[in-house]
Design an enzyme around this catalytic site. Structure first.
Site, PDB file in Angstrom:
ATOM      1  N   HIS A  76      42.053 -33.601  12.329  1.00  0.00           N
ATOM      2  CA  HIS A  76      42.276 -32.592  13.361  1.00  0.00           C
ATOM      3  C   HIS A  76      42.147 -33.302  14.710  1.00  0.00           C
ATOM      4  CE1 HIS A  76      41.698 -29.782  10.135  1.00  0.00           C
ATOM      5  NE2 HIS A  76      41.673 -28.723  10.915  1.00  0.00           N
ATOM      6  N   GLU A 122      43.452 -29.884  19.036  1.00  0.00           N
ATOM      7  CA  GLU A 122      43.429 -28.426  18.823  1.00  0.00           C
ATOM      8  C   GLU A 122      42.792 -27.820  20.082  1.00  0.00           C
ATOM      9  OE1 GLU A 122      40.825 -27.141  15.636  1.00  0.00           O
ATOM     10  OE2 GLU A 122      41.628 -25.095  15.636  1.00  0.00           O
ATOM     11  N   ASP A 172      45.941 -22.672   8.086  1.00  0.00           N
ATOM     12  CA  ASP A 172      44.591 -23.070   8.539  1.00  0.00           C
ATOM     13  C   ASP A 172      43.492 -22.320   7.767  1.00  0.00           C
ATOM     14  OD1 ASP A 172      42.952 -24.725  10.018  1.00  0.00           O
ATOM     15  OD2 ASP A 172      43.150 -23.638  11.889  1.00  0.00           O
TER      16      ASP A 172
HETATM   17  N1  ADE Z   1      37.523 -25.950   9.874  1.00  0.00           N
HETATM   18  C1  ADE Z   1      38.154 -24.866   9.412  1.00  0.00           C
HETATM   19  N2  ADE Z   1      39.124 -24.507  10.260  1.00  0.00           N
HETATM   20  C2  ADE Z   1      39.105 -25.386  11.284  1.00  0.00           C
HETATM   21  C3  ADE Z   1      39.874 -25.560  12.463  1.00  0.00           C
HETATM   22  N3  ADE Z   1      40.873 -24.738  12.794  1.00  0.00           N
HETATM   23  N4  ADE Z   1      39.562 -26.573  13.274  1.00  0.00           N
HETATM   24  C4  ADE Z   1      38.558 -27.396  12.977  1.00  0.00           C
HETATM   25  N5  ADE Z   1      37.811 -27.282  11.889  1.00  0.00           N
HETATM   26  C5  ADE Z   1      38.086 -26.289  11.036  1.00  0.00           C
HETATM   27 ZN    ZN Z   2      42.233 -26.754  10.386  1.00  0.00          ZN
END
Ligand code: ADE
Ligand code: ZN
Length: 338
Positions: free
Chosen positions: A198, A201, A279
């Site tokens: 990730h 975000e 997600d």
């Molecule tokens: N764990 C579960 N969903 C997540 C997300 N959107 N971003 C980071 N960690 C996560």
């Molecule tokens: Zn995620």
């Protein structure tokens, strides 16, 4: 959107590359598991729990998400959670799924990592057998914990390496840059595992750069903030780097104020290899088809763009050459027929 396009979207064969399996735990299942395992929940009812799903940021979601996962105790629980997801994925015409799971959320509570992996793997095997869904597991490290903890988790997972396709990095992003996990990702690559993280975000474009350069990831999860850095955009486009975008998640976690403001269409038109995923669908208001449908409606995506999104997902999947060829043939057959 026309009903024809909506039907086309529902049926198009697709891969899901960004689904946290603990984020597929519906409130009803949380309550059923809490009851059978004697776990006390902070909410009196399914309705009260669902009413708490009003998030203002990633962290506000994660606090509830980790509390929800506390009902998972037995191998059967992990199986049942994943099986409920596969039923939804099958209905949404997912033909390949890569499931993230967070072992540290469970091992911290004294659950053996083998219980987690065996339960999930049994559901993956059944998904292949019963639905024809090819399912793989990606072990995610929690970035708010230390790298030493991540290394210990990788060590504990070694007996189950054959059941894993890769490792990922999730949880609280800001303040926990990818480079914090340089050693454990190098170890995972050395073991022959695929690597994703990730990045971008809630965190800045610099985190996407370090996920690429330090962790050497093969896909970026989210990555929507890359748009703030033109040089990074050029890099993503030139390298064909896939982004696993999750529009309803971004909406619910206030990354974008409205879906109409989401940058997915812009990225797609610039040639970034974007994909659509769910997600944490139990928390964000929809599984993968709902993400496709609402995004297509809000951004005015056309049929050709939907095909590119589905093709991107099949191409960015961690599949063998022959699996990828078969998936792309399935897609082509659908597009000529539908
Ligand atoms: N764990 C579960 N969903 C997540 C997300 N959107 N971003 C980071 N960690 C996560
Ligand atoms: Zn995620």
């Amino acid at each position: 959107m026309s009903t024809d396009l909506a039907e086309f979207i529902r049926g198009i064969p697709k891969a899901e590359l960004h689904i946290h399996i603990e984020g597929s735990l519906e409130p009803e299942l949380i309550f059923a598991m809490a009851e059978r395992n004697g776990v006390k929940l902070a909410y009196p009812s399914v309705e009260a729990l669902r009413a708490a799903y009003a998030f203002t940021s990633l962290q506000s979601f994660l606090d509830i998400y980790y509390a929800g996962a506390s009902v998972l105790i037995t191998e059967q629980d992990f199986h049942d959670m994943a099986w409920a997801y596969f039923e939804r994925a099958h209905a949404d015409h997912v033909i390949h799924a890569e499931l993230f799971f967070d072992p540290q959320t469970h091992t911290e509570r004294g659950i053996d990592i083998g219980v987690v992996i065996r339960g999930l793997k049994r559901a993956c095997d059944a998904a292949q057998e019963i639905f024809g869904i090819r399912a793989r597991l990606i072990l995610c490290f929690l970035r708010h914990l230390s790298e030493d903890d991540a290394i210990a988790t990788l060590e504990a997972a070694k007996p189950y390496l054959d059941d894993l396709i890769g490792v990922g990095l999730d949880s609280s992003e800001v303040g926990h840059p990818p480079e914090k996990f340089a050693r454990v990702f190098a170890m995972a690559r050395e073991l022959g595992l695929h690597v994703v993280a990730h990045a971008g975000e809630e965190g800045p474009p610099e985190y996407v750069w370090s996920a690429l350069d330090v962790l050497q990831v093969e896909r970026i999860d989210h990555g929507v903030r890359s748009i703030q850095d033109e040089r990074l955009m050029q890099r993503l486009i030139a390298s064909g780097m896939a982004l696993t975008v999750c529009p309803l998640s971004n909406l619910k976690l206030c990354v974008f104020k409205t879906l109409a403001e989401h940058n997915l269409k812009h990225m797609l038109e610039r040639g970034v290899r974007v994909t659509i995923n769910s997600d944490d669908p139990a928390y964000f208001g929809g599984y993968i088809n709902q993400n496709y449908l609402e995004t297509a409606a809000a951004l005015g995506l056309d049929r050709d763009q939907v095909i590119v999104l589905a093709r991107n997902s099949l191409e960015a999947a961690f599949t063998t050459t022959s699996e990828r060829r078969a998936d792309l043939d399935t897609l082509a057959a659908y597009c000529t027929k539908a």
